[in-house]
Design a protein around this motif. Structure first.
Motif, PDB file in Angstrom:
ATOM      1  N   VAL A  87       0.871  -1.185   0.000  1.00 32.78           N
ATOM      2  CA  VAL A  87       0.000   0.000   0.000  1.00 32.78           C
ATOM      3  C   VAL A  87       0.904   1.229   0.000  1.00 32.78           C
ATOM      4  O   VAL A  87       1.473   1.597   1.033  1.00 32.78           O
ATOM      5  CB  VAL A  87      -0.920   0.014   1.244  1.00 32.78           C
ATOM      6  CG1 VAL A  87      -1.882   1.183   1.167  1.00 32.78           C
ATOM      7  CG2 VAL A  87      -1.658  -1.289   1.384  1.00 32.78           C
ATOM      8  N   SER A  88       1.025   1.855  -1.162  1.00 34.55           N
ATOM      9  CA  SER A  88       2.001   2.932  -1.304  1.00 34.55           C
ATOM     10  C   SER A  88       1.643   4.168  -0.486  1.00 34.55           C
ATOM     11  O   SER A  88       2.530   4.868   0.009  1.00 34.55           O
ATOM     12  CB  SER A  88       2.154   3.302  -2.773  1.00 34.55           C
ATOM     13  OG  SER A  88       0.906   3.719  -3.291  1.00 34.55           O
ATOM     14  N   LEU A  89       0.368   4.461  -0.315  1.00 35.31           N
ATOM     15  CA  LEU A  89      -0.029   5.642   0.444  1.00 35.31           C
ATOM     16  C   LEU A  89       0.381   5.505   1.913  1.00 35.31           C
ATOM     17  O   LEU A  89       0.837   6.471   2.527  1.00 35.31           O
ATOM     18  CB  LEU A  89      -1.540   5.864   0.318  1.00 35.31           C
ATOM     19  CG  LEU A  89      -2.070   7.179   0.847  1.00 35.31           C
ATOM     20  CD1 LEU A  89      -1.384   8.344   0.139  1.00 35.31           C
ATOM     21  CD2 LEU A  89      -3.558   7.268   0.664  1.00 35.31           C
ATOM     22  N   VAL A  90       0.263   4.320   2.469  1.00 34.24           N
ATOM     23  CA  VAL A  90       0.697   4.072   3.848  1.00 34.24           C
ATOM     24  C   VAL A  90       2.209   4.238   3.958  1.00 34.24           C
ATOM     25  O   VAL A  90       2.723   4.796   4.940  1.00 34.24           O
ATOM     26  CB  VAL A  90       0.260   2.659   4.313  1.00 34.24           C
ATOM     27  CG1 VAL A  90       0.860   2.316   5.664  1.00 34.24           C
ATOM     28  CG2 VAL A  90      -1.243   2.560   4.348  1.00 34.24           C
ATOM     29  N   VAL A 118      10.705   6.510  -1.198  1.00 32.95           N
ATOM     30  CA  VAL A 118      10.987   6.439  -2.644  1.00 32.95           C
ATOM     31  C   VAL A 118      10.127   5.358  -3.291  1.00 32.95           C
ATOM     32  O   VAL A 118       9.469   5.595  -4.315  1.00 32.95           O
ATOM     33  CB  VAL A 118      12.492   6.182  -2.891  1.00 32.95           C
ATOM     34  CG1 VAL A 118      12.755   5.836  -4.344  1.00 32.95           C
ATOM     35  CG2 VAL A 118      13.302   7.392  -2.474  1.00 32.95           C
ATOM     36  N   LEU A 119      10.111   4.172  -2.701  1.00 36.64           N
ATOM     37  CA  LEU A 119       9.290   3.097  -3.265  1.00 36.64           C
ATOM     38  C   LEU A 119       7.802   3.441  -3.209  1.00 36.64           C
ATOM     39  O   LEU A 119       7.042   3.123  -4.137  1.00 36.64           O
ATOM     40  CB  LEU A 119       9.549   1.786  -2.523  1.00 36.64           C
ATOM     41  CG  LEU A 119      10.920   1.146  -2.753  1.00 36.64           C
ATOM     42  CD1 LEU A 119      11.097  -0.053  -1.840  1.00 36.64           C
ATOM     43  CD2 LEU A 119      11.069   0.746  -4.207  1.00 36.64           C
ATOM     44  N   GLY A 120       7.382   4.095  -2.150  1.00 32.67           N
ATOM     45  CA  GLY A 120       5.988   4.489  -2.027  1.00 32.67           C
ATOM     46  C   GLY A 120       5.582   5.489  -3.091  1.00 32.67           C
ATOM     47  O   GLY A 120       4.521   5.353  -3.719  1.00 32.67           O
ATOM     48  N   TYR A 121       6.420   6.513  -3.306  1.00 34.38           N
ATOM     49  CA  TYR A 121       6.108   7.504  -4.338  1.00 34.38           C
ATOM     50  C   TYR A 121       6.138   6.890  -5.747  1.00 34.38           C
ATOM     51  O   TYR A 121       5.287   7.196  -6.574  1.00 34.38           O
ATOM     52  CB  TYR A 121       7.070   8.696  -4.263  1.00 34.38           C
ATOM     53  CG  TYR A 121       6.657   9.738  -3.234  1.00 34.38           C
ATOM     54  CD1 TYR A 121       5.449  10.407  -3.346  1.00 34.38           C
ATOM     55  CD2 TYR A 121       7.481  10.050  -2.160  1.00 34.38           C
ATOM     56  CE1 TYR A 121       5.069  11.358  -2.429  1.00 34.38           C
ATOM     57  CE2 TYR A 121       7.111  11.005  -1.233  1.00 34.38           C
ATOM     58  CZ  TYR A 121       5.906  11.652  -1.369  1.00 34.38           C
ATOM     59  OH  TYR A 121       5.527  12.608  -0.458  1.00 34.38           O
ATOM     60  N   VAL A 122       7.140   6.039  -5.992  1.00 33.88           N
ATOM     61  CA  VAL A 122       7.235   5.418  -7.329  1.00 33.88           C
ATOM     62  C   VAL A 122       6.014   4.537  -7.596  1.00 33.88           C
ATOM     63  O   VAL A 122       5.408   4.604  -8.677  1.00 33.88           O
ATOM     64  CB  VAL A 122       8.552   4.608  -7.453  1.00 33.88           C
ATOM     65  CG1 VAL A 122       8.527   3.696  -8.667  1.00 33.88           C
ATOM     66  CG2 VAL A 122       9.737   5.546  -7.511  1.00 33.88           C
ATOM     67  N   SER A 123       5.620   3.728  -6.625  1.00 31.13           N
ATOM     68  CA  SER A 123       4.455   2.864  -6.850  1.00 31.13           C
ATOM     69  C   SER A 123       3.160   3.675  -6.889  1.00 31.13           C
ATOM     70  O   SER A 123       2.223   3.314  -7.615  1.00 31.13           O
ATOM     71  CB  SER A 123       4.379   1.770  -5.796  1.00 31.13           C
ATOM     72  OG  SER A 123       4.251   2.331  -4.509  1.00 31.13           O
ATOM     73  N   PHE A 124       3.094   4.781  -6.161  1.00 29.83           N
ATOM     74  CA  PHE A 124       1.912   5.631  -6.218  1.00 29.83           C
ATOM     75  C   PHE A 124       1.775   6.266  -7.605  1.00 29.83           C
ATOM     76  O   PHE A 124       0.687   6.273  -8.193  1.00 29.83           O
ATOM     77  CB  PHE A 124       1.987   6.710  -5.132  1.00 29.83           C
ATOM     78  CG  PHE A 124       0.758   7.570  -5.035  1.00 29.83           C
ATOM     79  CD1 PHE A 124      -0.390   7.072  -4.461  1.00 29.83           C
ATOM     80  CD2 PHE A 124       0.757   8.865  -5.526  1.00 29.83           C
ATOM     81  CE1 PHE A 124      -1.534   7.852  -4.368  1.00 29.83           C
ATOM     82  CE2 PHE A 124      -0.374   9.645  -5.446  1.00 29.83           C
ATOM     83  CZ  PHE A 124      -1.523   9.149  -4.862  1.00 29.83           C
ATOM     84  N   VAL A 125       2.880   6.777  -8.143  1.00 28.49           N
ATOM     85  CA  VAL A 125       2.856   7.377  -9.488  1.00 28.49           C
ATOM     86  C   VAL A 125       2.555   6.304 -10.537  1.00 28.49           C
ATOM     87  O   VAL A 125       1.776   6.534 -11.479  1.00 28.49           O
ATOM     88  CB  VAL A 125       4.185   8.106  -9.782  1.00 28.49           C
ATOM     89  CG1 VAL A 125       4.296   8.510 -11.241  1.00 28.49           C
ATOM     90  CG2 VAL A 125       4.316   9.325  -8.877  1.00 28.49           C
TER      91      VAL A 125
END
Length: 151
Positions: A87-90, A118-125
């Motif tokens: 869950v990228s937002l978390v 970094v992984l969260g932002y990349v997966s969110f985008v």
């Protein structure tokens, strides 16, 4: 044999001088005229204020044989890195909170928090891009049902 550090006791001839069981009185020497006034000393058997009991280490001092306390990792930094794969937002939220806590407390885990961010932002985008591409495709499929029917 007598102790040279104790004052001399006159012999007891039984005529009323000092009894033999009485201990000699200690009279401290007067302080030197140019010395500062001495600090008050604790009484016999008492400890100075704020000191640890005899044989105990001072507050915060490691005890003999005690394991050295290792620095611990920030829990939210670990949560940020792990949740970045699910869950990228978390991951983004916990990564930012972890960085602020690490800055304030000095815990370990700054790299974990940054990696989670970094992984969260990349997966969110990436999720946003997939969503933007899928919406027109879904609209096209729903508007032309005859092309995609199974019969």
């Amino acid at each position: 044999m007598t102790d040279p550090n104790l004052p001399a006791v006159p012999p007891n001839d039984g005529v009323g001088s000092t009894p033999p069981s009485a201990a000699p009185q200690y009279v401290p020497a007067p302080p030197a005229a140019d010395a500062y006034p001495p600090a008050p000393q604790p009484g016999y058997g008492q400890q100075p204020a704020g000191s640890a009991p005899y044989g105990a280490p001072q507050y915060g001092a490691p005890q003999y044989g005690a394991p050295v306390a290792e620095e611990k990792y920030n829990v939210l930094a670990i949560v940020s890195l792990v949740s970045a794969f699910f869950v990228s937002l978390v991951a983004i939220i916990t990564g930012h909170i972890a960085l602020s806590q690490i800055k304030r407390t000095g815990e370990k885990g700054r790299g974990l928090a940054i990696a989670g961010l970094v992984l969260g932002y990349v997966s969110f985008v990436a999720g946003l891009i997939v969503l933007i591409v899928m919406i027109p495709f879904i609209i096209y499929v729903l508007s032309h049902p005859e092309q995609y029917s199974t019969s």
